[in-house]
Write an enzyme that holds these catalytic residues in place. Structure first.
Site, PDB file in Angstrom:
ATOM      1  CG  PHE A   1     -17.999  -2.520   9.881  1.00 26.55           C
ATOM      2  CD1 PHE A   1     -16.697  -1.495   9.517  1.00 26.55           C
ATOM      3  CD2 PHE A   1     -17.361  -3.926  10.630  1.00 26.55           C
ATOM      4  CE1 PHE A   1     -15.939  -2.022  11.068  1.00 26.55           C
ATOM      5  CE2 PHE A   1     -16.575  -4.149  11.417  1.00 26.55           C
ATOM      6  CZ  PHE A   1     -15.213  -3.101  11.147  1.00 26.55           C
ATOM      7  CE  LYS A   2     -14.074  -5.248  10.460  1.00 26.84           C
ATOM      8  NZ  LYS A   2     -13.146  -6.881  10.305  1.00 26.84           N
TER       9      LYS A   2
END
Length: 508
Positions: free
Chosen positions: A124-125
């Site tokens: 998700f980064k």
């Protein structure tokens, strides 16, 4: 104090500026806050006000991910021109993502999983770190910065690779990533130590993530080093979630998820949803809190912890206490005892009081704990905290695969486990979105062992191929490219050597 080089008239013309959680007199524009990363006093930058969505929910439901990103981010980054911001968004959310939706919603077990792992490092980064380099370089131009920007970051596994990939060979930048040598998954480590780019540096430390994060914060606050760097033509910035350039893009995907549910007829405009977020550093769930404060109809924030359950204990008791055993789990990106972004929430529930927040943060530094007031705790009514044991995580992964043929990673399984506990306790059937924060391919060994212990004897990439067979999901390019990639970074240091390593890398 105003940030150096700041034009006071410009500040007064902006509808939103950023101030420090520890000193109301420290103020900056969005672009300056992005450049600085951390406020000079060690506080975090927060907005002078949380802007309200200026498009209706129905209008948002007709927009693409990029269009939603612009509608949300323009309100927070209002010293960027429309052209500048749209250019950053266009460069970020392109073919690097393996789905045109950018963040698909997948229904499984009567719950919606928001897949945030379709970027180039399958975590998700990527959602924020694909755009941060463009926000940062644009900010540098806007503020006439001639120094080379040195991105200094600590990672518990995912931020590091996503930041490295985002900044690799970006002109005018260097990036240095510190990670806990024995505290990330084999895939996470190989992704980092094989990173290409003449401006990338990866350093393992003999310590955990909290030690790495504390070391980075100490380097940021070293005024003598800052002066030394400035003379050498360098200045620090951060790619960690303490940087508002990381946090603002994360707000986008909660708004987008709601818009998809509305567009698909799952909910009606104004109907509330719940969000479940697996978190250690608190940035991802804080983004959903900011989304609600912008006007997004969210009922409950379900904060999911692993066995390092410092956040669960905080929501239960009102006491934040990091004085406890550090547990290495199969969800290493959440193996954190110092949740940096929680400070932004503390500041808010303290009535935006820098004095009260500083008092609590000083207590945390000195004694390792603090306790909020009863009035502050009353403002956390929308939060529910719980945690998942390693055994529960394994059972959730196995059960979801057997029942739905849907395979999730260990961090997402922490969230799914906690959500089941929430439903059992509350009987709440509100439509719920679970933030699915990493691809199962990133934690292949843990995931496959949870499905069937007989996989224990397979090699890492044998497991990758078996996961592909079971899931029917193509092996991501991020995994394919590290099968035979050579190790390019092998530096390891003690935590008290981190500053010296940075100086050696920069040649100062």
């Amino acid at each position: 104090m105003l940030i150096a080089g700041y034009r006071k008239a410009w500040l007064s013309s902006m509808s939103i500026y950023y101030k420090s959680t520890r000193d109301d007199n420290v103020k900056a524009t969005a672009s300056q806050a992005i450049l600085k990363g951390l406020a000079p006093d060690g506080g975090l930058f927060v907005p002078s006000e949380i802007p309200a969505l200026d498009k209706s929910l129905e209008e948002l439901a007709t927009l693409s991910y990029k269009e939603v990103a612009y509608e949300v981010m323009k309100l927070w980054l209002d010293d960027f021109t429309e052209e500048e911001l749209k250019n950053c968004i266009e460069k970020a959310y392109d073919a690097k993502f393996d789905t045109t939706e950018i963040a698909p919603l997948v229904k499984a077990d009567n719950t919606f999983f928001l897949e945030l792992f379709h970027g180039q490092t399958i975590a998700f980064k990527d959602m924020a770190l694909s755009i941060l380099p463009h926000l940062l370089t644009t900010s540098a131009k806007k503020n006439h910065i001639d120094n080379e920007i040195v991105i200094l970051t600590a990672t518990s596994g995912d931020t590091g690779k996503a930041a490295l990939a985002g900044f690799a060979d970006v002109k005018g930048t260097k990036i240095i990533v510190f990670y806990p040598k024995n505290g990330v998954s084999p895939i996470q480590e190989k992704q980092m130590i094989t990173q290409k780019g003449d401006n990338t540096y990866v350093v393992g430390i003999n310590g955990n993530f909290d030690a790495a994060q504390t070391g980075v914060k100490n380097i940021f606050s070293d005024k003598a080093l800052e002066e030394q760097m400035n003379k050498a033509g360098f200045q620090f910035s951060s790619a960690n979630s303490i940087n508002i350039g990381r946090l603002v893009p994360q707000i986008v995907y909660y708004v987008y998820a709601y818009s998809r549910l509305l567009a698909d007829g799952v909910i009606k405009a104004g109907e509330k949803i719940n969000v479940v977020v697996p978190t250690g550093n608190f940035g991802n769930i804080l983004a959903s809190f900011y989304a609600k404060n912008m006007g997004l109809p969210i009922a409950k924030f379900i904060c999911a912890s692993n066995e390092n359950k410092v956040l669960y204990d905080f929501f239960e008791t009102g006491e934040y206490d990091r004085n406890r055993e550090f547990v290495l789990t199969t969800s290493p990106s959440m193996d954190i005892l110092i949740s940096s972004n929680l400070e932004r929430l503390i500041y808010k529930i303290a009535g935006n009081s820098a004095v009260k927040n500083t008092e609590l943060m000083s207590a945390l530094k000195e004694s390792g704990k603090y306790t909020i007031t009863s009035q502050m705790k009353e403002q956390l009514v929308d939060f529910y905290g719980n945690y998942a044991t390693e055994a529960e995580v394994a059972d959730t992964i196995k059960t979801l695969y057997e029942n739905e043929k849907y395979i999730i990673d260990t961090h997402t399984a922490v969230a799914a486990t906690v959500y089941e506990k929430y439903k059992t306790q509350t009987k709440d059937e509100t439509t719920t979105v679970i933030a699915s924060t990493a691809s199962p391919y990133k934690f292949t060994r843990s995931v496959m062992n949870d499905i069937d212990s007989s996989y224990e004897t397979m090699g890492d990439f044998e497991l990758v191929d078996e996961l592909c067979r079971l899931s029917g999901v193509k092996v991501p390019q991020a995994i394919e490219e590290i099968r035979t990639a050579p190790v390019l970074h092998d530096t390891v240091c003690e935590t008290n050597e981190m500053s010296a390593v940075v100086q050696k890398i920069l040649g100062i």
